[in-house]
Scaffold this active site. Sequence first.
Site, short mmCIF file in Angstrom:
data_model
loop_
_atom_site.label_atom_id
_atom_site.label_comp_id
_atom_site.label_asym_id
_atom_site.label_seq_id
_atom_site.Cartn_x
_atom_site.Cartn_y
_atom_site.Cartn_z
CB ALA A 179 -0.90 -0.01 1.23
N GLY B 5 0.64 -4.91 1.00
CA GLY B 5 -0.54 -4.94 0.16
C GLY B 5 -0.30 -5.63 -1.18
CD GLU C 157 -2.26 -7.41 3.11
OE1 GLU C 157 -2.00 -6.24 2.75
OE2 GLU C 157 -2.77 -7.67 4.21
CD GLU D 208 1.73 -5.42 5.78
OE1 GLU D 208 2.54 -6.35 6.04
OE2 GLU D 208 0.89 -5.48 4.86
C1 HXC Z 1 5.02 4.37 -1.37
C2 HXC Z 1 6.89 3.39 -2.22
C3 HXC Z 1 6.54 2.15 -1.66
C4 HXC Z 1 5.32 2.08 -0.91
C5 HXC Z 1 8.40 1.91 -2.69
N1 HXC Z 1 8.05 3.19 -2.87
N2 HXC Z 1 7.49 1.25 -1.97
N3 HXC Z 1 6.13 4.48 -2.08
N4 HXC Z 1 4.60 3.23 -0.80
N5 HXC Z 1 4.90 0.95 -0.36
C6 HXC Z 1 8.77 4.22 -3.60
C7 HXC Z 1 10.00 4.69 -2.84
O1 HXC Z 1 9.64 5.63 -1.86
C8 HXC Z 1 10.82 5.29 -3.94
O2 HXC Z 1 10.30 6.56 -4.25
C9 HXC Z 1 10.51 4.37 -5.13
O3 HXC Z 1 9.27 3.71 -4.82
C10 HXC Z 1 11.55 3.31 -5.35
O4 HXC Z 1 11.76 2.60 -4.13
P1 HXC Z 1 13.20 2.42 -3.45
O5 HXC Z 1 12.98 2.18 -2.02
O6 HXC Z 1 14.11 3.54 -3.83
O7 HXC Z 1 13.68 1.09 -4.17
P2 HXC Z 1 14.66 -0.04 -3.60
O8 HXC Z 1 15.83 0.59 -2.88
O9 HXC Z 1 14.92 -0.95 -4.74
O10 HXC Z 1 13.82 -0.81 -2.47
C11 HXC Z 1 12.66 -1.53 -2.83
C12 HXC Z 1 11.85 -1.93 -1.57
C13 HXC Z 1 11.56 -0.65 -0.76
C14 HXC Z 1 12.66 -2.91 -0.70
C15 HXC Z 1 10.57 -2.62 -2.04
O11 HXC Z 1 11.00 0.34 -1.63
C16 HXC Z 1 10.58 -0.88 0.34
O12 HXC Z 1 10.93 -1.40 1.38
N6 HXC Z 1 9.33 -0.43 0.15
C17 HXC Z 1 8.32 -0.51 1.16
C18 HXC Z 1 7.82 -1.92 1.31
C19 HXC Z 1 6.73 -2.00 2.38
O13 HXC Z 1 6.98 -1.69 3.55
N7 HXC Z 1 5.54 -2.40 1.97
C20 HXC Z 1 4.44 -2.51 2.91
C21 HXC Z 1 3.68 -1.22 2.91
S1 HXC Z 1 2.40 -1.26 4.13
P3 HXC Z 1 11.25 7.85 -4.41
O14 HXC Z 1 10.28 8.97 -4.60
O15 HXC Z 1 12.09 7.92 -3.20
O16 HXC Z 1 12.04 7.53 -5.66
C22 HXC Z 1 1.17 -2.11 3.42
C23 HXC Z 1 -0.05 -2.25 4.27
C24 HXC Z 1 -1.13 -2.92 3.52
O17 HXC Z 1 1.22 -2.57 2.34
C25 HXC Z 1 -2.31 -3.11 4.40
C26 HXC Z 1 -3.18 -1.91 4.54
C27 HXC Z 1 -3.00 -1.26 5.85
#
Ligand code: HXC
Length: 257
Positions: free
Chosen positions: A65, A108, A111, A131
């Site tokens: 998400a 997400g 999911e 998360e």
């Molecule tokens: C918003 C995101 C994002 C996310 C990545 N980006 N994941 N933006 N929401 N979930 C954006 C980054 O901010 C970045 O933007 C660009 O995408 C590229 O990501 P990087 O981090 O620079 O890439 P990399 O170093 O290759 O790392 C990839 C990654 C990392 C390991 C997947 O991005 C990451 O850890 N993302 C978050 C994963 C996460 O925690 N997902 C769960 C979310 S909570 P910029 O602008 O900086 O270039 C969830 C809850 C669902 O899903 C349930 C509902 C409550």
Amino acid sequence: SDYETIILERRDRVALITLNRPEALNALNLAMMNDLVTLAAELDADESVGAIVITGSTRAFAAGADIKEMAGNSYMDAYLVDWFSGWDRLSAVRKPIIAAVSGHALGGGCELAMLCDVIIASDTAMFGQPEIKLGIIPGIGGSQRLTRAIGKSRAMEMILTGRSMNAAEAERAGLVARVVPADELLDNALATAATIAGMSLPIVMMAKEVVNAAFESTLTAGVRFERRLFHSAFATDDQKEGMTAFIEKRAPNFTHR
Ligand code: HXC
């Protein structure tokens, strides 16, 4: 197209949906949720569609998400709109949906893959529910679907530590149907979808419904439900055609009736 965050392509009776926010690794914002569930409902109502494939990019199926969109919200913001309940509309789709997963399928994104009926993974796929590292828990069904898919101990460990599984581990755990080389992922998923779309649509829908019943009912109730739908298959033209074609040693010509 009418959609800003996804791309639709039609390949005969297969609809291919590509998540298209590459700059954010396909982070699922509310616009994308709305686009996806609206399009899926349209495709579900379209009799010329027999199966749906959802894919992302090579780098990410979806990295979760959208954290930037979620960050500043309060409990009331989330509660009053029943945040993420829109995804339930995807599980109401009656046609098969295949997730073709390459790269990150996190939070997400994992999911969403599990909301689909079949997951086909590339050898680069990574699945996780990170998360906990953000101070939240899964919110689009992950705690329930992952636990049903891979069992309590493995799901607990992943959800409590936030650690991801690679493709091989996901295959061993039974989360994915199979793992294929990255450059064959889409062809493989589309071929599987085409095989399904070549079957009788109403029978395919019955098959999906009975398998899903295994997650919602007792064994006795599920088996009874299966038997009733099995009986109802004999009300279709396609059952007559399928069995006649077998006896006549030819390919069936299903009319989806
Ligand atoms: C918003 C995101 C994002 C996310 C990545 N980006 N994941 N933006 N929401 N979930 C954006 C980054 O901010 C970045 O933007 C660009 O995408 C590229 O990501 P990087 O981090 O620079 O890439 P990399 O170093 O290759 O790392 C990839 C990654 C990392 C390991 C997947 O991005 C990451 O850890 N993302 C978050 C994963 C996460 O925690 N997902 C769960 C979310 S909570 P910029 O602008 O900086 O270039 C969830 C809850 C669902 O899903 C349930 C509902 C409550």
